[in-house]
Design an enzyme around this catalytic site. Structure first.
Site, PDB file in Angstrom:
ATOM      1  N   HIS A  44       2.706   8.619  -3.399  1.00 58.21           N
ATOM      2  CA  HIS A  44       2.655   9.470  -4.591  1.00 58.21           C
ATOM      3  C   HIS A  44       1.477  10.437  -4.495  1.00 58.21           C
ATOM      4  O   HIS A  44       1.600  11.621  -4.792  1.00 58.21           O
ATOM      5  CB  HIS A  44       2.521   8.614  -5.853  1.00 58.21           C
ATOM      6  CG  HIS A  44       3.737   7.794  -6.136  1.00 58.21           C
ATOM      7  ND1 HIS A  44       5.010   8.219  -5.860  1.00 58.21           N
ATOM      8  CD2 HIS A  44       3.876   6.559  -6.685  1.00 58.21           C
ATOM      9  CE1 HIS A  44       5.878   7.294  -6.214  1.00 58.21           C
ATOM     10  NE2 HIS A  44       5.215   6.272  -6.716  1.00 58.21           N
ATOM     11  N   ASP A  58       3.304   4.119  -2.885  1.00 60.43           N
ATOM     12  CA  ASP A  58       2.472   4.505  -4.022  1.00 60.43           C
ATOM     13  C   ASP A  58       1.321   5.344  -3.485  1.00 60.43           C
ATOM     14  O   ASP A  58       1.458   5.996  -2.469  1.00 60.43           O
ATOM     15  CB  ASP A  58       1.979   3.257  -4.769  1.00 60.43           C
ATOM     16  CG  ASP A  58       1.777   3.498  -6.262  1.00 60.43           C
ATOM     17  OD1 ASP A  58       1.196   4.537  -6.608  1.00 60.43           O
ATOM     18  OD2 ASP A  58       2.204   2.661  -7.079  1.00 60.43           O
TER      19      ASP A  58
END
Length: 517
Positions: free
Chosen positions: A327, A293
């Site tokens: 991300h 993430d």
């Protein structure tokens, strides 16, 4: 070349090489302490261990014919409490939680708790003020994956007189029940956790990462959770396989994260690396992130917490870090109800992240959600899908795809309207990009105040992959797009280069003042 002493304990020291180099050198440098060989390093920021307390040291670093030197004196140490002497076995079988906790609670000021080589099964360990905790080389803290063994914190507790409240548990910006972190600090100060060991959350699809959107008893624990803490330092060790966010400082200040290695699988859910939430004066130096993430995500709560406590995240420096596979390399949001200001990212390397800068906000974050003075300087990106993303239409939360959040036409400015002020990008090279040079999309009713690009060089991969530049409705997949910028008051571009794009280099709309220098 110059050496700067960043932080020292009785047994360790973190050194930064003052240089134009980013994160690591191409060649090894030889380290000597008091005239004796002490090892080698390629890292710009490095930490030395196994030092003697209360001792004067002279460090010399030699690389490619250059020499840099510095002096430091290690701290005084009173006693050491070895956790094996308080009952911990480190055999990977016995639950060692209580035995390690006993050593922590019994340790006097200026003492050290030592976790030596071994495998220690634990649930939650709780810190206390004035603690020095060393996780030695070869020591592994293996977190239990049975959620029913973990303490639980309620989200909000009303005071007896019903005039105040006490926030304890939190999940994604709201006061909600949560499991205590594997390492938990509540209202403590002057704490140092250091060493060369490992904290392994042991999370997998069979336990914590199963059906992650559902709260099961409480929300998932963080590996390290610091709430209302001051003067805390984490130095040198590794963290992996976290149940959720790895490092989560919350309403805390004066923090240092130095030379940590943070790793989670690339497909692991909600495993952000480091999320300062409503925190002040944070230094993040020499860290390596590789995870599933956002590598770093700066937050300040959703609208309820933002209004209730009005505590922004501010004065955060991120320097000489390597971000991989996340991300976003450095993200602001999306839970930024109290705002974010003065974020400075310097001399960092981003590799194979979806985005470099990633700002996530939306209508409904509120009038206190002011994002200002965010700067990136001397950044090198390689295989970053889209280097710069500002998304004012982020479709998080149950209403994220509603007409109110996603409407591209100007709406009335009211108490729900957030704002973005000043963003600065200087001395940046981004190679092998894929989706777009930038996707910067402000609100039409509250434009981004000012964006500056200076000395920025963008180029695309020959075999670029298509992808969505940001999470907002109706965008679709792009490939090799240029600078796409909308709803900005002032945009300044000085010495900005782009090559390999398909179509126009700049696609601009609703820009009030545009300067090319």
């Amino acid at each position: 070349m110059e050496l700067k002493v960043i932080y020292k304990t009785s047994r360790s020291v973190t050194i930064e090489t003052v240089t134009e180099q980013i994160y690591e050198f191409e060649t090894m440098g030889n380290i000597s302490l008091n005239g004796e060989d002490f090892g080698k390093t390629k890292q710009v920021v490095f930490t030395l261990f196994d030092l003697k307390p209360d001792t004067e040291y002279h460090i010399c670093l030699e690389r490619d014919g250059e020499k840099a030197e510095a002096d430091f004196h290690t701290d005084y140490e009173f006693v050491t409490l070895n956790v094996k002497e308080t009952g911990a076995k480190g055999d990977g079988i016995q639950d060692d939680t209580h035995f390690i906790q006993a050593a922590i609670m019994a340790c006097p000021k200026a003492g050290r708790v030592l976790i030596p080589r071994g495998k220690y099964r634990i649930t939650s360990l709780f810190l206390k003020s004035h603690l020095r905790l060393e996780l030695a080389e070869g020591a592994e803290l293996l977190a239990d994956t049975d959620r029913y063994k973990y303490p639980r914190f309620p989200g909000m507790i009303e005071s007896y007189d019903e005039k105040d409240d006490y926030n304890l548990g939190t999940w994604e910006g709201n006061p909600l029940p949560m499991f205590a972190g594997i390492i938990t600090g509540i209202d403590v100060e002057d704490v140092v956790i250091y060493g060369r060991g490992v904290i392994d959350g042991q999370a997998s699809r069979e336990n914590w990462w199963d059906n992650v959107r559902q709260m099961k008893v409480a929300f998932r624990p963080r590996t390290v959770f610091l709430e209302r803490c001051k003067h805390v330092v984490l130095q040198g060790f590794s963290l992996k396989n976290s149940p959720s966010w790895v490092l989560h400082p919350y309403f805390s200040q004066d923090l240092k994260f130095l030379n940590l290695d943070v790793k989670n699988p690339a497909d692991s859910p909600n495993t952000d690396g480091l999320d300062p939430e409503s925190c002040k004066n944070v230094e993040i130096l020499g860290l390596h992130f590789s995870l599933g993430d956002d590598c770093i995500a700066v937050k300040s709560g959703k609208i309820y917490m933002g209004r209730r406590y009005q505590t922004p995240s501010e004065n955060i420096t991120i320097r000489q870090c390597l971000m991989e596979n996340g991300h976003g390399a450095v993200t602001v949001g999306s839970e930024v109800g109290a705002g974010v200001k003065n974020i400075h990212v310097e001399r960092c390397l981003f590799r194979h992240t979806d985005r470099g800068l990633r700002i996530k906000t939306r209508r409904g974050r509120g009038k206190d959600s002011i994002l200002s003075d965010i700067s990136f300087d001397h950044i090198h990106m390689d295989h970053v899908m889209t280097p710069f993303v500002v998304n004012s239409f982020y479709f998080c939360d149950p209403d994220g795809k509603s007409d109110y959040v996603q409407c591209r036409e100007p709406l009335p400015v009211d108490e729900r309207t957030p704002e973005i002020n000043r963003l600065y990008f200087t001395n940046i090279k981004a190679e092998n990009c894929h989706v777009a040079a930038s996707f910067l999309y402000g609100l039409p009713e509250k434009k981004i105040e000012r964006i500056e690009f200076r000395n920025v060089d963008i180029s695309f991969a020959d075999q670029a992959k298509a992808g969505e530049p940001a999470m907002l409705s109706g965008v679709g997949e792009w490939k090799k797009k240029g600078f796409c910028i909308s709803n900005v008051d002032t945009l300044i571009c000085e010495n900005v280069k782009i090559s390999g794009q398909e179509g126009e280099a700049f696609e601009l709309s609703n820009i009030d003042h545009y300067e090319v220098r």
